[in-house]
Design a protein around this motif. Structure first.
Motif, PDB file in Angstrom:
ATOM      1  N   PRO A 194       8.332  19.862  34.264  1.00  0.00           N
ATOM      2  CA  PRO A 194       7.296  20.974  33.835  1.00  0.00           C
ATOM      3  C   PRO A 194       7.763  20.822  32.506  1.00  0.00           C
ATOM      4  N   ALA A 195       6.214  21.118  31.668  1.00  0.00           N
ATOM      5  CA  ALA A 195       6.405  21.437  30.380  1.00  0.00           C
ATOM      6  C   ALA A 195       5.343  22.277  30.387  1.00  0.00           C
ATOM      7  N   LEU A 196       5.372  23.109  28.792  1.00  0.00           N
ATOM      8  CA  LEU A 196       4.597  24.276  28.473  1.00  0.00           C
ATOM      9  C   LEU A 196       4.736  25.434  29.571  1.00  0.00           C
ATOM     10  N   VAL A 197       5.869  25.827  29.826  1.00  0.00           N
ATOM     11  CA  VAL A 197       6.787  26.186  30.902  1.00  0.00           C
ATOM     12  C   VAL A 197       7.478  27.015  29.873  1.00  0.00           C
ATOM     13  N   PRO A 198       7.587  28.531  30.716  1.00  0.00           N
ATOM     14  CA  PRO A 198       8.746  29.831  30.106  1.00  0.00           C
ATOM     15  C   PRO A 198      10.015  29.377  30.459  1.00  0.00           C
ATOM     16  N   LEU A 199      10.950  29.349  29.554  1.00  0.00           N
ATOM     17  CA  LEU A 199      12.432  28.722  29.615  1.00  0.00           C
ATOM     18  C   LEU A 199      13.343  29.960  30.352  1.00  0.00           C
ATOM     19  N   THR A 200      14.219  30.099  30.544  1.00  0.00           N
ATOM     20  CA  THR A 200      14.936  30.926  31.144  1.00  0.00           C
ATOM     21  C   THR A 200      16.984  31.118  30.376  1.00  0.00           C
ATOM     22  N   PHE A 201      17.057  32.128  30.869  1.00  0.00           N
ATOM     23  CA  PHE A 201      18.245  32.513  30.045  1.00  0.00           C
ATOM     24  C   PHE A 201      19.668  33.102  30.742  1.00  0.00           C
TER      25      PHE A 201
END
Ligand code: FDA
Length: 400
Positions: A194-201
């Motif tokens: 996946p690209a141009l994707v939100p990142l999780t933390f």
């Protein structure tokens, strides 16, 4: 069996454009798609206004805005079909548009206008259009070309164009069809991601920020080692599960699992100097002073983590202020992952460009072409992915 000069599988951005151009060159074209609705990604793109190209694309150095194992691969197609050429087409169809940010062009009206334009171009080329129509087995022989089993019967063609896109947004018809066909014919595929994707933390480090969902601010964001560092200046958005917004979508395409991100929340400001200057003249609480550079909710989240910062700035220890300045200007945090294909705007990786001609998009398998997002060419946010879809479709259509 139904004979065609060309069969195009996938009626998204690249497939529609390629089919129309090939039809207008006098070829008998069949365009197939398994989806109920046509070109869903164009419809939902750009918030419903389709960011259909980018004026700032430098065709002499497209690798500045595109990612892939061979970033130079896209140069040939992009230089032979430029944003200006697509803009001219949009203008010929009387579609009004505007520039928003960093060369990004959007329709004034709904993105359906771009779909209607592509359909009109297909109609002008006499393209036969089957949708929804599932595709089954594909066989090839040197004498007979491609024999394609479809829900509406078998079709035969000497040339087959795969324009089935990547894996992003499976709920609107994305599939791994293109990668499977590549593998069937012995072509290599760069592992999709996946690209141009939100990142999780997650975890303890993220806890103080979990309540900031909805907060947006401009930042500088970086990832990668010194040699291959990528930096963007864009807006950041806190979400319920992590970070999003253009800054994070852009950096996500370069982010490697396990690597930290470095964020500057006050780009262009020497925060250390500003805080020590404030210490000399102000008796306000540190959180209130910080609000000059960052939104107060974020300032509160930082100050709340450290008792040494919960006091008037003139009483703060120099070390505490230096630590705070470092956190504002060089905040390091490591994502736990991404939101995945459900939220990714594009899929990086794809059919390996070593097995494709950059001039024609034909693969090593005779008469088999791959165009658009299914190829290992991924653009930045901002209209670059559509421009690749148009340009690769054009290069292919000229060669059919
Ligand atoms: P695309 O995905 O458009 O089309 C593939 C087609 O193949 C689909 O119609 C699908 O149904 C069909 N298909 C798949 N599997 C099949 C099978 N097994 N059999 C038959 N048919 C099959 N880019 C940009 O430049 N500007 C923007 O504003 C945006 N905005 C945006 C928003 C969102 C939410 C997303 C998800 C994506 C964007 N993009 C974007 C990216 C852009 O939409 C994307 O890169 C292009 O649509 C890719 O065009 P393709 O034609 O390669 O694939």
């Amino acid at each position: 069996m139904n004979p065609f000069d060309v069969v195009v599988i996938g009626a998204g951005a690249a497939g529609l454009f390629c089919a129309g151009l090939a039809g207008q060159r006098g070829l008998k074209v069949l365009l197939l798609d398994h989806g109920e609705r046509i070109a869903e990604k164009i419809r939902i793109s750009g918030g419903g206004r389709a960011n259909f190209t980018n004026r700032d694309l430098d065709v002499r150095a497209p690798q500045r805005h595109f990612i892939g194992d061979n970033p130079n691969f896209c140069r040939s197609a992009l230089s032979r079909y430029t944003p200006q050429q697509f803009i001219a087409l949009v203008q010929r169809h009387g579609i009004a548009f505007h520039e928003k940010h960093k060369g990004q062009l959007f329709c004034d009206g709904p993105s359906q206008q771009i779909i209607d334009m592509l359909l009109a171009e297909c109609a002008a080329g006499g393209v036969t259009h089957w949708q929804p129509c599932g595709v089954g087995e594909i066989a090839w022989s040197a004498e007979g070309g491609y024999e394609i089993q479809t829900r509406r019967g078998a079709v035969r063609s000497p040339r087959l164009v795969i324009a089935t896109g990547g894996l992003s947004i499976p709920q609107i018809g994305a599939s791994d069809f293109g990668y499977r066909i590549a593998a069937q014919f012995g072509l290599r595929v760069v592992a999709p991601r996946p690209a141009l994707v939100p990142l999780t933390f997650g975890g303890e480090a993220w806890e103080p920020y979990a309540g900031l969902a909805g907060l947006a601010l401009p930042v500088q964001i970086e990832t990668g080692s010194k040699k291959e560092r990528m930096t963007f200046h864009e807006d950041l958005l806190f979400t319920h599960r992590g970070l999003s917004g253009p800054a994070v979508l852009q950096i996500s395409s370069y982010w490697k699992p396990g690597a930290p991100l470095t964020l500057d929340f006050a780009p262009g400001t020497d925060v250390a100097a500003a805080l020590s200057e404030a210490k000399q003249r102000s008796r306000k609480r540190i959180g209130n002073e910080l609000a000059a550079w960052v939104p107060s909710r974020l300032a509160d989240a930082w100050v709340g983590q450290d008792a040494a910062l919960q006091r008037p700035i003139n009483e703060a220890a120099d070390r505490a202020l230096a630590g705070l300045a470092e956190r504002i200007a060089r905040w390091q945090i490591t994502p736990s992952g991404t939101e995945g294909y459900k939220k990714a705007e594009v899929t990086a990786g794809g059919v390996d460009t070593r097995d494709l001609s950059s001039q024609t998009l034909e693969s090593k398998q005779p008469g088999l072409y791959f165009i658009g997002e299914v190829v290992d060419v991924t653009g930045w946010l901002g209209g670059y992915n559509f421009q690749w879809a148009w340009a690769s479709a054009h290069a292919c259509a000229q060669a059919l």
